[in-house]
Design a protein around this motif. Structure first.
Motif, PDB file in Angstrom:
ATOM      1  N   LEU A  30       9.470 -23.349 -30.744  1.00  0.00           N
ATOM      2  CA  LEU A  30       9.030 -22.773 -29.465  1.00  0.00           C
ATOM      3  C   LEU A  30       7.743 -21.986 -29.658  1.00  0.00           C
ATOM      4  CD1 LEU A  30       9.664 -22.231 -26.463  1.00  0.00           C
ATOM      5  CD2 LEU A  30      10.912 -20.189 -27.194  1.00  0.00           C
ATOM      6  N   ARG A  31       7.661 -21.213 -30.733  1.00  0.00           N
ATOM      7  CA  ARG A  31       6.445 -20.444 -31.024  1.00  0.00           C
ATOM      8  C   ARG A  31       5.254 -21.381 -31.224  1.00  0.00           C
ATOM      9  NH1 ARG A  31       5.069 -15.304 -32.932  1.00  0.00           N
ATOM     10  NH2 ARG A  31       7.025 -14.728 -31.929  1.00  0.00           N
ATOM     11  N   GLU A  35       1.789 -21.398 -29.028  1.00  0.00           N
ATOM     12  CA  GLU A  35       0.450 -21.271 -29.604  1.00  0.00           C
ATOM     13  C   GLU A  35      -0.430 -22.447 -29.211  1.00  0.00           C
ATOM     14  OE1 GLU A  35       1.150 -20.677 -33.752  1.00  0.00           O
ATOM     15  OE2 GLU A  35       1.666 -18.544 -33.506  1.00  0.00           O
ATOM     16  N   GLN A  36       0.184 -23.626 -29.048  1.00  0.00           N
ATOM     17  CA  GLN A  36      -0.590 -24.766 -28.574  1.00  0.00           C
ATOM     18  C   GLN A  36      -1.028 -24.553 -27.128  1.00  0.00           C
ATOM     19  OE1 GLN A  36      -1.737 -27.600 -30.255  1.00  0.00           O
ATOM     20  NE2 GLN A  36      -2.898 -27.714 -28.335  1.00  0.00           N
ATOM     21  N   VAL A  42      -9.085 -21.908 -22.328  1.00  0.00           N
ATOM     22  CA  VAL A  42      -9.638 -20.591 -22.677  1.00  0.00           C
ATOM     23  C   VAL A  42      -9.075 -19.478 -21.793  1.00  0.00           C
ATOM     24  CG1 VAL A  42     -11.774 -21.523 -23.610  1.00  0.00           C
ATOM     25  CG2 VAL A  42     -11.628 -21.013 -21.167  1.00  0.00           C
ATOM     26  N   GLY A  43      -8.546 -19.823 -20.606  1.00  0.00           N
ATOM     27  CA  GLY A  43      -8.004 -18.809 -19.719  1.00  0.00           C
ATOM     28  C   GLY A  43      -6.564 -18.438 -20.019  1.00  0.00           C
ATOM     29  N   ASN A  44      -5.878 -19.235 -20.821  1.00  0.00           N
ATOM     30  CA  ASN A  44      -4.456 -18.970 -21.088  1.00  0.00           C
ATOM     31  C   ASN A  44      -4.207 -17.681 -21.871  1.00  0.00           C
ATOM     32  OD1 ASN A  44      -3.796 -21.245 -19.675  1.00  0.00           O
ATOM     33  ND2 ASN A  44      -3.424 -22.520 -21.465  1.00  0.00           N
ATOM     34  N   PRO A  45      -4.965 -17.401 -22.947  1.00  0.00           N
ATOM     35  CA  PRO A  45      -4.715 -16.145 -23.666  1.00  0.00           C
ATOM     36  C   PRO A  45      -4.852 -14.905 -22.787  1.00  0.00           C
ATOM     37  CG  PRO A  45      -6.026 -17.609 -25.021  1.00  0.00           C
ATOM     38  CD  PRO A  45      -5.959 -18.238 -23.659  1.00  0.00           C
TER      39      PRO A  45
END
Length: 319
Positions: A30-31, A35-36, A42-45
């Motif tokens: 799941l981790r 991370e994928q 670029v907006g996800n973090p």
């Protein structure tokens, strides 16, 4: 997908990841998937960092993914609770959902001349005698001057019965779409990334900033404007703005679409965590006065269930 729609989608995904990781903080696959997802856009973090900040603001422990971010990125520092209930993550999720639900209304209050709360409808009579009926969670701004009658739909949907005045056209604006009439009855709906216009009687002209989308949309015609494209279909004029009778009418529509519609009548957040379930299609008439009951009725025929975590979070999935 419009920028607003994309932002809302990222926010939903970030909240979903937050819930999943808090429930299974040691799940390595799941981790890796998480991370994928961070690397996919670029907006996800940044969307996830905002979800974490809401988590901290709720007074809960550090998120399960706190080690991914440098210490300087944290903007709120709260003491860690040493003793927490078994499902401590749930309280944080509910608090985060509450914040996400309340924040957008603050902007609407500054812009709107008239608005409704969740579950509320309201009739407004304008200066010229035209009547606007506001659905749940709807806001409008009115601009009447000597040579024009303009109404801006800021959120939700509204039904308009316009007094005729050929010398002073009546305009309804919803994001980049403008509806022009002299006298008619019609419904305008504004949802993330989509505008809809349904005509009960008379005719309207619909255009965006670049072109005419429909020179004369007439009784029983429906226009849906999505991703810069307009589609016109027909329907029974008696079904125009069925929400005024407390009804949501579905005609072979995806579950995910109906869930989005019902979410506008429910407090907090509604999360659909099963894409296969969301793709199933349903037909029926649902009671908007009991939106949670309607939500269960939509997903039950396909084996879906609705789990309620207090008044601020509903999660839809298959067992």
């Amino acid at each position: 997908m419009t920028p607003a729609d994309l932002t809302a989608s990222r926010r939903e995904q970030a909240l979903d990841w937050l819930l999943r990781l808090q429930q299974a903080p040691h799940d390595v696959p799941l981790r890796e998937q998480f991370e994928q997802w961070l690397a996919d856009d670029v907006g996800n973090p940044e969307a996830y960092r905002k979800a974490e900040r809401l988590w901290r603001l709720s007074g809960q422990m550090a998120p399960a993914t706190a080690e991914l971010w440098p210490a300087k990125a944290e903007v709120v520092s709260l003491p860690v609770r040493r003793k927490t209930p078994r499902r401590w993550w749930l309280g944080a999720a509910v608090a985060a959902c509450l914040m996400l639900a309340v924040a957008p209304t603050l902007t609407l209050r500054l812009q709107a001349d008239y608005r409704t709360a969740l579950g509320e409808t309201r009739d407004i009579t304008l200066a010229d005698g035209s009547v606007v009926q506001l659905d749940s969670d709807t806001a409008i701004a009115v601009d009447y001057a000597g040579d024009h009658r303009d109404v801006r739909l800021l959120a939700g949907q509204a039904f308009f019965e316009v007094m005729p005045d050929k010398g002073k056209p009546f305009h309804v604006r919803a994001e980049g779409v403008r509806v022009t009439v002299t006298g008619t009855a019609f419904n305008v709906e504004l949802r993330p990334g989509r505008v809809g216009v349904d005509v009960q009687h008379g005719s309207v002209r619909v255009e965006d900033s670049a072109r005419v989308l429909a020179a004369a949309l007439t009784a029983g015609q429906r226009l849906r404007y999505l991703d810069g494209q307009a589609q016109v279909s027909t329907f029974a004029p008696s079904q125009t703005a069925a929400w005024r009778q407390g009804q949501l009418i579905a005609d072979d529509q995806p579950v995910a679409e109906l869930v989005r519609e019902l979410a506008h009548y429910l407090p907090g957040k509604v999360l659909l965590r099963d894409d296969a379930l969301g793709g199933k299609r349903v037909t029926g008439v649902y009671d908007l006065r009991k939106p949670e009951v309607a939500l269960r009725a939509v997903v039950r025929p396909h084996g879906g269930e609705v789990r309620s975590y207090g008044p601020w979070l509903l999660v839809l999935s298959k067992p």
